[in-house]
Scaffold this active site. Structure first.
Site, mmCIF file in Angstrom:
data_model
loop_
_atom_site.group_PDB
_atom_site.id
_atom_site.type_symbol
_atom_site.label_atom_id
_atom_site.label_comp_id
_atom_site.label_asym_id
_atom_site.label_seq_id
_atom_site.Cartn_x
_atom_site.Cartn_y
_atom_site.Cartn_z
ATOM 1 N N CYS A 27 0.898 -1.079 -0.090
ATOM 2 C CA CYS A 27 -0.039 0.018 -0.120
ATOM 3 C C CYS A 27 1.004 1.219 -0.125
ATOM 4 O O CYS A 27 2.189 1.117 -0.098
ATOM 5 C CB CYS A 27 -0.811 -0.103 1.202
ATOM 6 N N CYS A 30 3.711 1.407 2.568
ATOM 7 C CA CYS A 30 4.858 0.447 2.229
ATOM 8 C C CYS A 30 5.704 1.545 1.400
ATOM 9 O O CYS A 30 6.796 1.578 1.545
ATOM 10 C CB CYS A 30 4.624 -0.563 1.306
ATOM 11 N N ASP A 439 7.032 30.027 -31.725
ATOM 12 C CA ASP A 439 8.079 30.576 -32.377
ATOM 13 C C ASP A 439 7.660 30.384 -33.983
ATOM 14 O O ASP A 439 7.087 29.237 -34.529
ATOM 15 C CB ASP A 439 9.381 29.734 -32.306
ATOM 16 N N ASP A 635 11.892 25.404 -31.736
ATOM 17 C CA ASP A 635 12.558 24.210 -32.165
ATOM 18 C C ASP A 635 14.108 24.610 -32.361
ATOM 19 O O ASP A 635 14.851 23.511 -32.570
ATOM 20 C CB ASP A 635 11.960 23.813 -33.432
ATOM 21 N N ASP A 639 15.725 29.278 -29.113
ATOM 22 C CA ASP A 639 14.467 29.476 -28.375
ATOM 23 C C ASP A 639 14.780 28.921 -27.026
ATOM 24 O O ASP A 639 13.866 28.886 -26.148
ATOM 25 C CB ASP A 639 13.660 28.669 -29.119
#
Length: 746
Positions: A27, A30, A439, A635, A639
């Protein structure tokens, strides 16, 4: 078997982060115990334990400790840290869940074999001779054969001074059983006091049976939360066909492939490693990477990726990345790390789980004492029932599974879309987004110039071989676009080629001079420009296109409009983002005219043009100061600062590695439409987490007082411990099942 290889080197040369399977956790308590144990070890800087995935993510100093020492510490705490698991931990954990489900199925069947007749006798044949002794005989195997695991687990935790779900089950069933044995052997003790002795053998056996059913269903459900990882791991073939220098082919294990090897992908086979096509022509299904269903044509010079499915053609490709360096391996690593990470809301759950079981035991004791004080003639029976029922109905499992199961399924679903999410915090943050900053170059557009339109005078296309030859000789980026546009034309021979900086180029063919460049070049040479071509060129310039002319020594022959073309999906992507309530901004270093032209084509109202890389982060910061929760989509290296500044950073998968390293999400296919998919998935995942936590908390908040007997003074209702055990089992299963709904939600 080798020591776990899922290791990430940290900035410090001796700091590593490893993922280890953890077994025997029952559980949330634990998981908290394992986490605390690991964090207390010398050299460990951080540890996070995922109950649903049965894994521990541990950051430690190799110079101070080792996996074997960590495993020893966890073993003393009563659990198993597996440091010699195979590389595919997800398959190992899935196999463990299947094994656990089979184990609980055997225990469930065994318990039911004895419990069903026990229950039947209790209900319909209470007057048979030796009734209590028969019930005792039927209940004993249920508790101490098929339910022995609960007592063993509780004993291990007791020795550590801790309590977990096993403790609740063991104490409740053990007390009910021992009390029933006492009443069976010494009924006169109660009869002498005017009290009818009762036995609760059916309740103690029923608790074991129902909890076993719940544990079996829970393990089966947990198995499915790792389905995405196991599916990804199954995509890589185990063997490959290597092309030897003499032209022969040799089948070798995937682990033996080295960079530079020539590998053959036959029709219908999966690509084994990342590489570059040397020869052949085929269509490859890359849906497992990009989420896009259409196969992609692969020819000489194209890149192929591990795990993708080759079509009907054959390919020979040169291995460029092997082993953990392949894109598929990196995806698996990212998804696994993300599934093991914790959302901010999980911190609250962890605190609750740490004190949950002791608090429940305290409530059970308080209920027992109160019933003994106010219960009247049946005080002890009511007190015992309340004590047992409170222990049984409390469910730490539901709390522990609420967040990690939803995170695991959500991450897996994202991976199937071609969306890599770095951690649970990013997934949770995405649901709060109000603004997306995009962008332009490489994100909305293809990222390279291309001829988007052309116009020719009558019969001028006969001169196309001359124009093609001139642009192939030029080194200007715009010339590459024209050359690509004329790639289907066979160039002719030209002489006296000359580059005219700032204006264009010239060359001689068949004794006549030809020109290619801007309008200034043609004007300087007093070349006639037809009115229809000039009108067309000026309209293109108003749309911020770059215009290139082609002319003979007497008159203009053709004009072409060059731009960085929009991706075919950009308009749909922006519309999708707007439809889910996001404001979209376009950010670019390009001039304002070009920026506005592009923005108008995709329906973006907010445009920031002429922005330097350093200013992109400032722009994101400005939006944040206005109270907006901002995602940055980019990308390129330029950036990176803006990506780092944003609340959620999203990198296009075909961009720079630096952008992908900084980003909290990566769209592998580079398709902007996946941004709205990621946000919607985040919202659905967070909604699922909240649903899970609500039901887990409300279940315990309502169930525990009812189990304690709070309704008895009102309507005489006391909850049967067997019903309580069934409810407890159902709560865990319902939480996992609710998380699994994410796999099918649209």
């Amino acid at each position: 078997m080798t020591e776990n290889r899922q290791t990430v080197i940290q900035p410090s040369s001796s700091m590593v982060t490893s993922v280890f399977p953890v077994l025997n956790m029952a559980c949330a308590s634990c998981a908290a115990a394992v986490e605390q144990t690991l964090r207390r070890q010398p050299g460990v800087s951080d540890a996070a334990v995922n109950l649903a995935a049965a894994q521990a993510h541990v950051t430690y100093d190799e110079a101070v400790t080792s996996p074997s020492r960590l495993a020893e510490a966890v073993k003393k705490a009563g659990f198993v840290l597996v440091v010699d698991a195979p590389d595919d931990d997800a398959s190992f954990v899935t196999g463990y869940h299947k094994q656990e489900a089979r184990k609980w199925r055997r225990r469930m069947i065994g318990a039911l074999v004895f419990f069903v007749p026990l229950m039947a006798l209790s209900m319909w044949m209470p007057d048979i001779p030796y009734f209590h002794y028969i019930l005792w005989a039927l209940a004993t195997p249920v508790l101490f054969v098929f339910g022995v695991g609960f007592y063993q687990g509780a004993w291990v935790q007791l020795k550590q001074g801790r309590a977990n779900m096993d403790t609740l089950v063991a104490v409740s069933t053990g007390v009910a059983y021992l009390f029933s044995v006492f009443n069976t052997l010494f009924p006169q003790f109660w009869m002498a006091r005017g009290i009818e002795p009762h036995v609760y053998f059916e309740a103690s056996a029923g608790i074991i049976a129902f909890v076993s059913i719940g544990k079996m269903l829970e393990e089966r459900a947990k198995d499915k939360t790792n389905a995405a990882i196991v599916k990804l791991m199954g995509l890589q073939p185990q063997t490959v066909m290597r092309l030897e220098p003499d032209g022969s082919m040799c089948e070798i294990p995937i682990a033996s492939v080295a960079v530079g090897d020539r590998v053959v992908a036959r029709p219908g086979e999966r690509i084994a490693v990342d590489g570059t096509v040397e020869s052949g022509d085929s269509y490859v299904d890359e849906s497992m990477l990009s989420g896009e269903p259409m196969p992609v044509r692969k020819k000489e010079g194209d890149t192929v990726y591990s795990g993708t499915l080759n079509g009907k053609g054959s390919l020979v490709y040169v291995a460029r990345k092997v082993g953990a360096a392949t894109l598929l391996s990196q995806i698996i690593s990212v998804v696994q790390a993300a599934q093991g990470s914790k959302a901010p809301v999980q911190k609250l759950v962890d605190k609750v789980a740490g004190v949950f079981v002791p608090a429940v035991m305290a409530v059970a004791l308080i209920a027992f004492v109160l019933w003994m004080v106010i219960g009247g003639a049946g005080a002890f029976s009511h007190a015992l029932l309340a004590f047992v029922t409170v222990l049984v109905i409390a469910c730490p499992c539901a709390l522990g599974l609420a967040t990690p199961t939803a995170i695991a399924v959500g991450m897996g679903r994202a991976a199937s879309y071609g969306i890599l999410i770095k951690n649970a915090e990013s997934l949770e943050a995405a649901h709060r987004l109000t603004t997306v900053v995009v962008d332009k170059t490489g994100t909305l557009t293809e990222g390279h110039p291309a001829v988007v339109e052309s116009c020719w005078t009558d019969c001028a296309q006969d001169y196309a071989p001359i124009w093609a030859a001139m642009e192939l000789r030029s080194e200007h980026p715009v010339a590459e676009a024209v050359a690509a546009f004329l790639s289907g034309v066979v160039p002719c021979d030209i002489v006296a080629f000359e580059s005219l900086p700032g204006r264009g180029v010239s060359a001689v063919a068949d004794g006549e001079t030809y020109w290619s460049g801007n309008e200034t070049l043609l004007t300087a040479q007093q070349i006639e420009i037809p009115a229809d071509l000039l009108q067309k060129a000026h309209s293109w310039q108003q749309e911020a296109y770059t215009v290139v002319w082609f002319a003979s020594n007497r008159r203009a022959l053709a004009v072409a409009a060059i731009a960085d073309p929009l991706k075919t999906t950009s308009l749909q992507a922006v519309e999708n983002m707007k439809s889910i309530g996001l404001d979209v901004y376009m950010l670019t270093g390009d001039n304002i005219a070009t920026a506005r032209a592009v923005a108008a084509q995709v329906g973006i109202e907010h445009v920031e043009a002429g922005v330097l890389p350093a200013d992109k982060a400032s722009f994101v910061s400005r939006l944040q100061r206005e109270g907006k929760v901002v995602a940055m989509v980019g990308d390129g290296i330029n950036d990176s600062a803006a990506l780092a500044q944003a609340d959620v950073s999203i990198a296009m998968g075909h961009g720079s590695d630096i952008a992908m390293d900084v980003a909290s999400m990566t769209i592998i296919s580079g398709e902007l439409t996946r941004v709205s998919d990621a946000v919607l998935l985040s919202r659905k995942t967070v909604r699922t987490i909240r649903e899970n936590l609500f039901w887990a908390f409300i279940y315990n908040i309502i169930g525990i007082p009812i189990a304690a007997g709070i309704l008895y003074p009102v309507n005489g209702f006391l909850l049967n411990p067997m019903i309580a055990s069934a409810a407890m089992a159902l709560s865990s299963v319902s939480v996992v099942a609710n998380s699994l709904r994410l796999r099918w939600r649209k």
